[in-house]
Scaffold this active site. Structure first.
Site, PDB file in Angstrom:
ATOM      1  N   SER A   7       0.837  -1.200   0.000  1.00  0.00           N
ATOM      2  CA  SER A   7       0.000   0.000   0.000  1.00  0.00           C
ATOM      3  C   SER A   7       0.870   1.249   0.000  1.00  0.00           C
ATOM      4  CB  SER A   7      -0.908   0.024   1.231  1.00  0.00           C
ATOM      5  OG  SER A   7      -1.471   1.315   1.345  1.00  0.00           O
ATOM      6  N   HIS A  32      -1.220  -1.172  -4.333  1.00  0.00           N
ATOM      7  CA  HIS A  32      -2.491  -0.829  -3.682  1.00  0.00           C
ATOM      8  C   HIS A  32      -2.518   0.684  -3.431  1.00  0.00           C
ATOM      9  CE1 HIS A  32      -6.030  -1.880  -1.212  1.00  0.00           C
ATOM     10  NE2 HIS A  32      -5.610  -0.961  -0.363  1.00  0.00           N
ATOM     11  N   ASP A  34      -4.721   3.761  -1.837  1.00  0.00           N
ATOM     12  CA  ASP A  34      -5.812   4.062  -0.906  1.00  0.00           C
ATOM     13  C   ASP A  34      -6.336   5.467  -1.121  1.00  0.00           C
ATOM     14  OD1 ASP A  34      -6.076   1.709   0.811  1.00  0.00           O
ATOM     15  OD2 ASP A  34      -3.987   2.111   1.307  1.00  0.00           O
ATOM     16  N   MET A  36      -8.935   8.269   0.001  1.00  0.00           N
ATOM     17  CA  MET A  36      -9.775   8.662   1.152  1.00  0.00           C
ATOM     18  C   MET A  36     -10.282  10.083   0.958  1.00  0.00           C
ATOM     19  SD  MET A  36      -7.344   7.305   4.200  1.00  0.00           S
ATOM     20  CE  MET A  36      -6.632   5.664   4.174  1.00  0.00           C
ATOM     21  N   HIS A  65      -8.339   1.294  -4.113  1.00  0.00           N
ATOM     22  CA  HIS A  65      -9.306   1.061  -3.025  1.00  0.00           C
ATOM     23  C   HIS A  65      -9.967   2.392  -2.691  1.00  0.00           C
ATOM     24  CE1 HIS A  65      -9.646  -0.014   1.582  1.00  0.00           C
ATOM     25  NE2 HIS A  65     -10.821   0.171   1.018  1.00  0.00           N
ATOM     26  N   MET A  67     -12.172   4.640  -0.640  1.00  0.00           N
ATOM     27  CA  MET A  67     -12.834   4.848   0.660  1.00  0.00           C
ATOM     28  C   MET A  67     -13.507   6.205   0.600  1.00  0.00           C
ATOM     29  SD  MET A  67      -9.765   3.341   3.020  1.00  0.00           S
ATOM     30  CE  MET A  67      -8.606   3.464   1.675  1.00  0.00           C
ATOM     31  N   MET A 136     -11.756  -5.755   5.076  1.00  0.00           N
ATOM     32  CA  MET A 136     -10.962  -4.860   5.929  1.00  0.00           C
ATOM     33  C   MET A 136     -10.662  -5.567   7.249  1.00  0.00           C
ATOM     34  SD  MET A 136     -10.354  -2.196   4.172  1.00  0.00           S
ATOM     35  CE  MET A 136      -9.328  -1.517   5.483  1.00  0.00           C
ATOM     36  N   ASP A 174      -6.916  -6.447   4.021  1.00  0.00           N
ATOM     37  CA  ASP A 174      -6.262  -5.130   4.101  1.00  0.00           C
ATOM     38  C   ASP A 174      -6.295  -4.594   5.527  1.00  0.00           C
ATOM     39  OD1 ASP A 174      -5.292  -2.590   3.602  1.00  0.00           O
ATOM     40  OD2 ASP A 174      -6.977  -1.948   2.356  1.00  0.00           O
TER      41      ASP A 174
HETATM   42  C1  DX5 Z   1      -6.482   1.525   5.573  1.00  0.00           C
HETATM   43  C2  DX5 Z   1      -6.023   1.245   4.169  1.00  0.00           C
HETATM   44  C3  DX5 Z   1      -4.918   0.270   4.090  1.00  0.00           C
HETATM   45  C4  DX5 Z   1      -3.639   0.708   4.755  1.00  0.00           C
HETATM   46  C5  DX5 Z   1      -2.955  -0.525   5.255  1.00  0.00           C
HETATM   47  O1  DX5 Z   1      -7.591   2.328   5.546  1.00  0.00           O
HETATM   48  O2  DX5 Z   1      -7.090   0.735   3.389  1.00  0.00           O
HETATM   49  O3  DX5 Z   1      -4.661  -0.141   2.744  1.00  0.00           O
HETATM   50  O4  DX5 Z   1      -2.775   1.418   3.906  1.00  0.00           O
HETATM   51  O5  DX5 Z   1      -1.869  -0.149   6.029  1.00  0.00           O
HETATM   52  P1  DX5 Z   1      -1.194  -1.141   7.085  1.00  0.00           P
HETATM   53  O6  DX5 Z   1      -0.717  -2.338   6.284  1.00  0.00           O
HETATM   54  O7  DX5 Z   1      -0.082  -0.321   7.631  1.00  0.00           O
HETATM   55  O8  DX5 Z   1      -2.237  -1.514   8.099  1.00  0.00           O
HETATM   56 ZN    ZN Z   2      -6.574  -0.172   1.369  1.00  0.00          ZN
END
Ligand code: DX5
Ligand code: ZN
Length: 215
Positions: A7, A32, A34, A36, A65, A67, A136, A174
Site C-alpha cells: 500500500s 495498492h 488508498d 480517502m 481502493h 474509501m 478490511m 487489508d
Molecule cells: C487503511 C487502508 C490500508 C492501509 C494498510 O484504511 O485501506 O490499505 O494502507 O496499512 P497497514 O498495512 O499499515 O495496516
Molecule cells: Zn486499502
C-alpha cells in the site's frame, strides 16, 4: 493464489518514484492505492492526478481502493487514470450490482470492500459478479493499525461461499498485515494481502515483500 499488494499510503511521498521502483523490482504483484475523502473515512489521502502519475511508473496492476462516498461518480476518472482493479465499499453504495456493471463496462476488474462489522453473508447474491472481495482487517482510514483477529473467521466463511458457488473470486485482506500473520491469512483462504507499514517502514522492504509472499 498468494499475491502481495504493497500500500503506497505508507510510502515516502517525497520519494514516491523510488518506492514505486522498489515495488517494480520486488516480488510484489499489485500496487495498492488508498483513496480517502474525509467523509467516508476520517482522513484524506490522495486522488486522481497522483494515481495517474503512479500509473506511469508502475509496471504491475494498480489496485485502487476507494474509501469515498458516492464512489460510482469517480469510477471513470480512476479507470482513465490507470486503475486496473477498482474496489468500493459495500457501506458506501446503495446499488452494488449496478456499480459492478459500471466497472466492468469501463474494462477494469471489480471488487467490493467490507468493513470489519459487515458480515460476508451480504455478498451471497452478488459474489458471482465480483472479481474480488476486499475484507478490511482494520477500520479504514489509517495505515499502521492493529489487525482485527475476527478477520480469520470472515476469510474462512467467504472461502466456503466462493467454493460452494464454484467461483474464482479472489479474497483480499487489508490492514495490519505483517510477516507474523501472512501465512495464517493465506492458510485461512486469502489470495491477496495488502501491506503498508509492514513493507515501507521495514529496514528492507524488498526482503519483507519476499517474506510476506513466501513464509
Ligand atoms: C487503511 C487502508 C490500508 C492501509 C494498510 O484504511 O485501506 O490499505 O494502507 O496499512 P497497514 O498495512 O499499515 O495496516
Ligand atoms: Zn486499502
Amino acid at each position: 493464489m498468494k499475491l502481495i499488494a504493497p500500500s503506497l499510503l505508507s510510502a515516502d511521498f517525497l520519494n514516491l518514484g523510488r518506492d514505486i521502483e522498489m515495488v517494480n523490482r520486488s516480488e510484489a504483484d499489485w500496487f495498492h492505492c488508498d483513496i480517502m475523502d474525509g467523509r467516508f473515512v476520517p482522513n484524506i489521502s490522495f486522488g486522481i492526478p497522483v494515481v495517474q502519475a503512479i500509473s506511469q511508473l508502475a509496471e504491475k496492476p494498480l489496485d485502487v481502493h476507494l474509501m469515498i462516498v458516492e464512489p460510482e461518480k469517480y469510477f471513470e476518472a480512476f479507470a482513465k487514470a490507470g486503475a486496473d482493479i477498482i474496489t468500493f465499499h459495500y457501506e458506501a453504495s446503495k446499488h452494488i450490482h449496478r456499480a459492478v456493471q459500471q466497472l466492468k463496462a469501463l474494462g477494469v476488474k471489480a471488487g467490493v470492500v467490507l468493513n470489519p462489522h459487515t458480515p460476508v453473508a451480504v455478498l451471497e447474491d452478488i459474489l458471482c459478479d465480483l472479481d474480488l472481495v476486499l475484507l478490511m482487517s482494520v477500520n479504514p482510514g489509517f495505515g499502521g493499525q492493529k489487525f482485527i483477529e475476527r478477520t480469520y473467521e470472515k476469510i474462512r466463511k467467504l472461502r466456503t461461499m466462493i467454493d460452494e458457488q464454484g467461483l474464482d473470486t479472489l479474497i483480499e485482506v487489508d490492514g495490519g498485515v505483517n510477516t507474523e500473520n501472512a501465512s495464517l491469512l493465506f492458510g485461512a483462504g486469502a489470495d491477496v494481502l495488502v501491506a503498508g507499514n509492514a513493507v515501507f517502514k521495514s529496514d528492507n522492504p524488498e526482503e519483507t515483500i519476499h517474506l510476506l509472499k513466501n513464509n
